[in-house]
Design an enzyme around this catalytic site. Sequence first.
Site, short mmCIF file in Angstrom:
data_model
loop_
_atom_site.label_atom_id
_atom_site.label_comp_id
_atom_site.label_asym_id
_atom_site.label_seq_id
_atom_site.Cartn_x
_atom_site.Cartn_y
_atom_site.Cartn_z
N VAL A 97 61.54 44.97 47.71
CA VAL A 97 60.40 44.44 48.48
C VAL A 97 60.13 42.99 48.08
CG1 VAL A 97 57.92 44.73 48.92
CG2 VAL A 97 59.39 46.75 48.69
N ASN A 136 64.18 33.74 41.02
CA ASN A 136 64.15 35.20 41.01
C ASN A 136 65.49 35.80 40.60
OD1 ASN A 136 61.61 36.58 41.71
ND2 ASN A 136 61.60 35.02 43.30
N GLN A 183 67.69 43.52 36.22
CA GLN A 183 67.31 44.84 36.74
C GLN A 183 68.53 45.57 37.31
OE1 GLN A 183 63.76 44.36 39.15
NE2 GLN A 183 62.58 43.73 37.37
N ALA A 193 54.35 46.54 38.86
CA ALA A 193 53.43 47.65 39.15
C ALA A 193 51.96 47.23 39.12
CB ALA A 193 53.67 48.77 38.14
N ALA A 194 51.65 46.17 38.39
CA ALA A 194 50.24 45.74 38.31
C ALA A 194 49.88 44.72 39.37
CB ALA A 194 49.96 45.16 36.92
N ASN A 206 60.27 39.25 47.32
CA ASN A 206 61.01 38.24 48.09
C ASN A 206 61.73 37.21 47.23
OD1 ASN A 206 60.69 39.00 50.77
ND2 ASN A 206 58.50 38.52 50.59
N ASP A 249 58.11 44.15 59.03
CA ASP A 249 58.36 43.35 60.25
C ASP A 249 58.45 44.28 61.46
OD1 ASP A 249 58.69 40.99 58.61
OD2 ASP A 249 60.61 41.82 58.02
N HIS A 302 64.67 39.09 55.94
CA HIS A 302 63.21 39.18 55.95
C HIS A 302 62.68 37.76 55.72
CE1 HIS A 302 59.12 40.38 55.22
NE2 HIS A 302 59.16 39.83 54.03
#
Length: 329
Positions: free
Chosen positions: A129, A106, A113, A13-14, A131, A159, A186
């Site tokens: 969102v 990642n 999550q 969020a930041a 990547n 895109d 993406h």
Amino acid sequence: MAKPVVKVAVTGAAGQIGYSLLFRIASGEVFGKDTPVQLHLLELPPAIKAAEGTAMELEDCGFPTLAGINISDSAVTAFNGINWALFVGSKPRGPGMERNDLIRDNGPIFVEQGKALARASQDVRIVTVGNPCNTNALIAQHNCRDIPATRFTAMTMLDENRAKAQLATKAGCNVGDVNVAIWGNHSSTMYPDFENGTISGKKITDVIKERQWLEGDFMKTVQQRGAAIIAARGKSSAASAASACIDHVKRLMERTPDGKYFSCAIPSDGNSYGVPAGLIFSFPVRSLGDGKYEIVKGLPISDYGKKKIEETTKELLAEREVVKDLLIK
Ligand code: NDP
């Protein structure tokens, strides 16, 4: 009577995208001026202070639709009762880092999550969102078996918006007249389908007859737009990414007008265009307006289109292979 509160978690969020996204959600632009929104901000511990600063600014905007803000560094806390999860935060690619390293780095974030989504509301929908968004969404989905797979999506709307802007400029029309979808990942293998797309109801290829431009400069511009913006501004395209995220959520909620579709990476049903079941793959999609959507079936795919779809499918299969140990069967 006031509508029920919509609870929206935003991870990272930041970050830059978060800073563009949160204000527009809080303003009522996304869920309506009569719908209160509660924001659940998730950040890493070092970024909590920055998230608190953003929350102060959100309060200072005086949005009547902003019902409250929670800030946490725990996904389990942040996802409590949420109706939407916007997975924006992810680890950026460092200098000299390969895509596979990024995917591996990642992975654990999206395992954690995905598991924490068990705390979400029954109707939760997930937009990834951060990547590599397709594969991050795949990991989260596999680690959250309580939520139907179809609720997990990843964003290819930026895109699509980039493709529309290029086509509208070339054709000298309004962006709203262009209907075009992105297939696949993406990444640089995504395929903006100018063969099936339309401009004011006419085939794009009948309006823009320069096939060489469509296969060449157009594709290249869409694929390399992010890098071009970084080169020009010195910073990434965070505002347009946030705007595309808002478009993504709105398109999913609103019934898609007849004759139109939009791009959304969703779990393949295994019966569409030869894409293996379960891959989070961007298709032309129509929203039925009641939280359900469908893949647009029966579009004619030329040999050129097939090659492009195969290429991006191959890349997503390879990404899936890299994280296969993180996917619960
Ligand atoms: P941004 O907010 O600019 O970007 C966040 C993610 O969105 C990146 O993965 C980025 O990918 C991706 N993205 C997708 N489309 C675009 C686009 N068009 N332009 C730019 N980015 C795009 O990153 P920041 O580094 O500013 O912020 C990330 C935040 O996430 C940090 O505050 C960090 O602390 C947080 N974070 C939170 C986590 C959590 O909540 N558990 C976990 C990890 C990080 P790309 O890098 O390819 O541009």
